[in-house]
Design a protein around this motif. Structure first.
Motif, PDB file in Angstrom:
ATOM      1  N   UNK A  31       0.864  -1.183   0.000  1.00  0.00           N
ATOM      2  CA  UNK A  31       0.000   0.000   0.000  1.00  0.00           C
ATOM      3  C   UNK A  31       0.893   1.224   0.000  1.00  0.00           C
ATOM      4  N   UNK A  32       0.588   2.245  -0.763  1.00  0.00           N
ATOM      5  CA  UNK A  32      -0.594   2.443  -1.601  1.00  0.00           C
ATOM      6  C   UNK A  32      -0.360   2.186  -3.080  1.00  0.00           C
ATOM      7  N   UNK A  33       0.788   1.600  -3.458  1.00  0.00           N
ATOM      8  CA  UNK A  33       1.128   1.540  -4.883  1.00  0.00           C
ATOM      9  C   UNK A  33       0.579   0.331  -5.618  1.00  0.00           C
ATOM     10  N   UNK A  34       0.350  -0.783  -4.954  1.00  0.00           N
ATOM     11  CA  UNK A  34      -0.183  -1.976  -5.620  1.00  0.00           C
ATOM     12  C   UNK A  34      -1.676  -1.808  -5.884  1.00  0.00           C
ATOM     13  N   UNK A  35      -2.155  -2.527  -6.863  1.00  0.00           N
ATOM     14  CA  UNK A  35      -3.575  -2.481  -7.212  1.00  0.00           C
ATOM     15  C   UNK A  35      -4.335  -3.429  -6.279  1.00  0.00           C
ATOM     16  N   UNK A  36      -4.643  -2.939  -5.090  1.00  0.00           N
ATOM     17  CA  UNK A  36      -5.347  -3.723  -4.083  1.00  0.00           C
ATOM     18  C   UNK A  36      -6.715  -3.105  -3.828  1.00  0.00           C
ATOM     19  N   UNK A  37      -7.699  -3.949  -3.627  1.00  0.00           N
ATOM     20  CA  UNK A  37      -9.001  -3.466  -3.178  1.00  0.00           C
ATOM     21  C   UNK A  37      -9.270  -4.070  -1.818  1.00  0.00           C
ATOM     22  N   UNK A  38      -9.522  -3.208  -0.870  1.00  0.00           N
ATOM     23  CA  UNK A  38      -9.895  -3.612   0.472  1.00  0.00           C
ATOM     24  C   UNK A  38     -11.412  -3.547   0.558  1.00  0.00           C
ATOM     25  N   UNK A  39     -12.012  -4.497   1.262  1.00  0.00           N
ATOM     26  CA  UNK A  39     -13.456  -4.508   1.452  1.00  0.00           C
ATOM     27  C   UNK A  39     -13.751  -4.314   2.931  1.00  0.00           C
ATOM     28  N   UNK A  40     -14.450  -3.220   3.243  1.00  0.00           N
ATOM     29  CA  UNK A  40     -14.830  -2.907   4.615  1.00  0.00           C
ATOM     30  C   UNK A  40     -16.256  -3.399   4.834  1.00  0.00           C
ATOM     31  N   UNK A  41     -16.427  -4.245   5.839  1.00  0.00           N
ATOM     32  CA  UNK A  41     -17.752  -4.751   6.198  1.00  0.00           C
ATOM     33  C   UNK A  41     -18.182  -4.093   7.506  1.00  0.00           C
ATOM     34  N   UNK A  42     -19.373  -3.498   7.481  1.00  0.00           N
ATOM     35  CA  UNK A  42     -19.946  -2.844   8.653  1.00  0.00           C
ATOM     36  C   UNK A  42     -21.337  -3.417   8.890  1.00  0.00           C
ATOM     37  N   UNK A  43     -21.990  -2.948   9.941  1.00  0.00           N
ATOM     38  CA  UNK A  43     -23.328  -3.429  10.283  1.00  0.00           C
ATOM     39  C   UNK A  43     -24.295  -2.252  10.279  1.00  0.00           C
ATOM     40  N   UNK A  44     -25.396  -2.411   9.527  1.00  0.00           N
ATOM     41  CA  UNK A  44     -26.441  -1.389   9.514  1.00  0.00           C
ATOM     42  C   UNK A  44     -27.166  -1.359  10.860  1.00  0.00           C
ATOM     43  N   UNK A  45     -27.846  -0.254  11.152  1.00  0.00           N
ATOM     44  CA  UNK A  45     -28.594  -0.178  12.422  1.00  0.00           C
ATOM     45  C   UNK A  45     -29.605  -1.308  12.620  1.00  0.00           C
ATOM     46  N   UNK A  46     -30.148  -1.854  11.523  1.00  0.00           N
ATOM     47  CA  UNK A  46     -31.114  -2.950  11.669  1.00  0.00           C
ATOM     48  C   UNK A  46     -30.432  -4.318  11.734  1.00  0.00           C
ATOM     49  N   UNK A  47     -29.092  -4.340  11.763  1.00  0.00           N
ATOM     50  CA  UNK A  47     -28.357  -5.590  11.902  1.00  0.00           C
ATOM     51  C   UNK A  47     -27.901  -6.221  10.608  1.00  0.00           C
TER      52      UNK A  47
END
Length: 171
Positions: A31-47
């Motif tokens: 990071x930050x030069x390689x072609x990487x995609x990070x996936x952020x997983x979160x939780x909505x208020x309804x779960x």
């Protein structure tokens, strides 16, 4: 340096546990030069879960990512900072779990912006957020908030020699 307080071998094929230095060094060098995609997983208020691809960087032994204040991930993190971040690095798939909190101090914003700029994104600090002529559509319009992941647990599965699967706990 953020070192694990415990390590557990998850491999079922006799491979030894993987050292934390392997994904940490990959994050620091890719990071930050390689072609990487990070996936952020979160939780909505309804779960319900939510996941979005983001540009992330590893700076000073921590993962940082951004999001517009009105994006689903930013709204979710404001209500519940628990999240996970997944990425395929060279030779190892990695999942990082913890809490992401907004960063507003100018010193950190400037340091992380410099790393993003070294990768080609012409970001600047504007008050307590980032701005730039462009960003990924998933980030929403500027300004963009910066988040730092406080790492609690990580899982690595090696896709290249030496193989293995390991869990690292950070407290």
């Amino acid at each position: 340096m953020n070192e694990p307080i415990s390590t557990r071998n998850l491999d079922n094929y006799g491979s030894p546990e993987l050292p934390w230095s392997r994904p940490r060094e990959a994050l620091a060098t890719l990071t930050p030069t390689a072609d990487l995609t990070f996936f952020v997983a979160t939780v909505r208020p309804d779960g319900r879960p939510h996941s979005a691809g983001v540009g992330a960087v590893w700076v000073d032994d921590a993962l940082y990512f951004k999001g517009g204040p009105n994006t689903r991930r930013s709204r979710n993190l404001a209500a519940n900072p628990a999240c996970s971040v997944s990425v395929r690095l060279t030779g190892i798939d990695l999942v990082l779990e913890g809490e992401a909190h907004r960063v507003t101090d100018t010193e950190t914003l400037e340091r992380v912006a410099a790393v993003y700029r070294s990768g080609g994104w012409p970001v600047s600090v504007d008050g307590d957020a980032f701005t730039a002529p462009f960003s990924a559509p998933s980030a929403g319009p500027p300004p963009w908030h910066l988040y730092r992941l406080t790492l609690r647990t990580a899982f690595g599965v090696a896709s290249a020699e030496p193989h293995g699967a390991t869990r690292w706990d950070f407290g």
